[in-house]
Design a protein around this motif. Structure first.
Motif, mmCIF file in Angstrom:
data_model
loop_
_atom_site.group_PDB
_atom_site.id
_atom_site.type_symbol
_atom_site.label_atom_id
_atom_site.label_comp_id
_atom_site.label_asym_id
_atom_site.label_seq_id
_atom_site.Cartn_x
_atom_site.Cartn_y
_atom_site.Cartn_z
ATOM 1 N N MET A 93 19.067 8.485 0.675
ATOM 2 C CA MET A 93 18.790 8.101 -0.430
ATOM 3 C C MET A 93 18.662 9.049 -1.577
ATOM 4 O O MET A 93 18.824 8.871 -2.903
ATOM 5 N N LYS A 94 18.578 10.394 -1.267
ATOM 6 C CA LYS A 94 18.713 11.501 -2.214
ATOM 7 C C LYS A 94 20.210 11.481 -2.676
ATOM 8 O O LYS A 94 20.224 11.621 -4.017
ATOM 9 N N LYS A 95 21.155 11.162 -1.830
ATOM 10 C CA LYS A 95 22.633 11.205 -2.515
ATOM 11 C C LYS A 95 22.660 10.140 -3.464
ATOM 12 O O LYS A 95 23.333 10.410 -4.495
ATOM 13 N N ALA A 96 22.243 8.897 -2.900
ATOM 14 C CA ALA A 96 22.254 7.956 -4.223
ATOM 15 C C ALA A 96 21.293 8.093 -5.270
ATOM 16 O O ALA A 96 21.247 7.237 -6.268
ATOM 17 N N GLU A 97 20.387 9.132 -5.395
ATOM 18 C CA GLU A 97 19.562 9.333 -6.367
ATOM 19 C C GLU A 97 18.500 8.165 -6.673
ATOM 20 O O GLU A 97 18.429 7.782 -7.756
ATOM 21 N N GLN A 98 18.244 7.557 -5.685
ATOM 22 C CA GLN A 98 17.043 6.188 -5.553
ATOM 23 C C GLN A 98 16.091 6.563 -4.651
ATOM 24 O O GLN A 98 16.004 7.405 -3.746
ATOM 25 N N ASP A 152 13.121 4.971 -2.365
ATOM 26 C CA ASP A 152 12.695 3.749 -1.745
ATOM 27 C C ASP A 152 11.745 4.036 -0.678
ATOM 28 O O ASP A 152 11.746 4.663 0.331
ATOM 29 N N PRO A 153 10.521 3.902 -0.998
ATOM 30 C CA PRO A 153 9.399 4.271 -0.262
ATOM 31 C C PRO A 153 9.063 3.154 0.662
ATOM 32 O O PRO A 153 8.214 3.356 1.629
ATOM 33 N N PHE A 161 5.565 -5.057 14.329
ATOM 34 C CA PHE A 161 6.216 -4.358 13.032
ATOM 35 C C PHE A 161 5.141 -3.449 12.644
ATOM 36 O O PHE A 161 4.175 -3.623 12.223
ATOM 37 N N CYS A 162 5.520 -2.080 12.447
ATOM 38 C CA CYS A 162 4.807 -1.194 11.541
ATOM 39 C C CYS A 162 5.581 -0.877 10.344
ATOM 40 O O CYS A 162 6.653 -0.286 10.245
ATOM 41 N N ASN A 163 4.695 -1.136 9.328
ATOM 42 C CA ASN A 163 5.369 -0.989 7.929
ATOM 43 C C ASN A 163 4.868 0.085 7.219
ATOM 44 O O ASN A 163 3.568 0.395 7.550
ATOM 45 N N ASP A 164 5.515 0.646 6.424
ATOM 46 C CA ASP A 164 5.423 2.085 5.670
ATOM 47 C C ASP A 164 4.929 1.452 4.418
ATOM 48 O O ASP A 164 5.781 1.292 3.524
ATOM 49 N N LEU A 165 3.468 1.214 4.179
ATOM 50 C CA LEU A 165 3.133 0.587 2.754
ATOM 51 C C LEU A 165 2.183 1.453 2.194
ATOM 52 O O LEU A 165 1.171 1.213 1.179
ATOM 53 N N HIS A 220 2.565 2.161 -3.580
ATOM 54 C CA HIS A 220 2.096 0.710 -4.176
ATOM 55 C C HIS A 220 3.419 -0.184 -4.095
ATOM 56 O O HIS A 220 3.440 -1.160 -4.091
ATOM 57 N N SER A 221 4.447 0.660 -4.553
ATOM 58 C CA SER A 221 5.829 -0.152 -4.713
ATOM 59 C C SER A 221 6.585 -0.616 -3.475
ATOM 60 O O SER A 221 7.599 -1.040 -3.311
ATOM 61 N N ALA A 222 6.113 -0.167 -2.152
ATOM 62 C CA ALA A 222 6.644 -0.454 -0.891
ATOM 63 C C ALA A 222 6.828 -1.844 -0.770
ATOM 64 O O ALA A 222 5.968 -2.813 -1.160
ATOM 65 N N ILE A 223 7.829 -2.424 0.157
ATOM 66 C CA ILE A 223 8.139 -3.731 0.326
ATOM 67 C C ILE A 223 7.694 -3.942 1.855
ATOM 68 O O ILE A 223 8.053 -3.042 2.640
ATOM 69 N N ASP A 224 6.875 -5.044 2.106
ATOM 70 C CA ASP A 224 6.704 -5.381 3.309
ATOM 71 C C ASP A 224 7.919 -6.123 4.135
ATOM 72 O O ASP A 224 8.146 -7.011 3.704
#
Length: 93
Positions: free
Chosen positions: A1-6, A8-9, A19-23, A26-30
């Motif tokens: 994601m660093k190369k794309a300069e984006q 994504d949390p 399923f272990c979700n990294d939430l 606040h902007s993280a997606i389940d």
């Protein structure tokens, strides 16, 4: 994601039907939600696909060990947890 300069949390991994979700952010997606929704809403379709998945190598090994059985296969019961609230010692294998 660093190369794309984006940034994504979001993140998710699956361990033994959990399923272990990294939430943490606040902007993280389940990511598990659409999967679990699809499993619940498309029962017939998911059962057909699951049958294809387990009829491969694992099924052949089970037949060799236990003989052929005509038992109908059941879908796994997936669960979802927020990764930052979970300890790996909480998982039961």
């Amino acid at each position: 994601m660093k190369k794309a300069e984006q940034h994504d949390p979001s993140g998710c991994f699956l361990i033994e039907d959990i399923f272990c979700n990294d939430l943490r952010e606040h902007s993280a997606i389940d990511y598990s939600k659409p999967i679990c929704d699809w499993l619940r809403d498309s029962k017939k379709d998911t059962l057909e696909k699951w049958e294809c998945i387990i009829s491969g190598e694992l099924k052949q090994k089970q037949k060799a060990l236990f003989g052929s059985q005509t038992e109908q296969h059941k879908l796994p019961h997936f669960k979802a947890f927020e990764m930052h609230k979970m300890r790996f010692c909480d998982l039961r294998f």
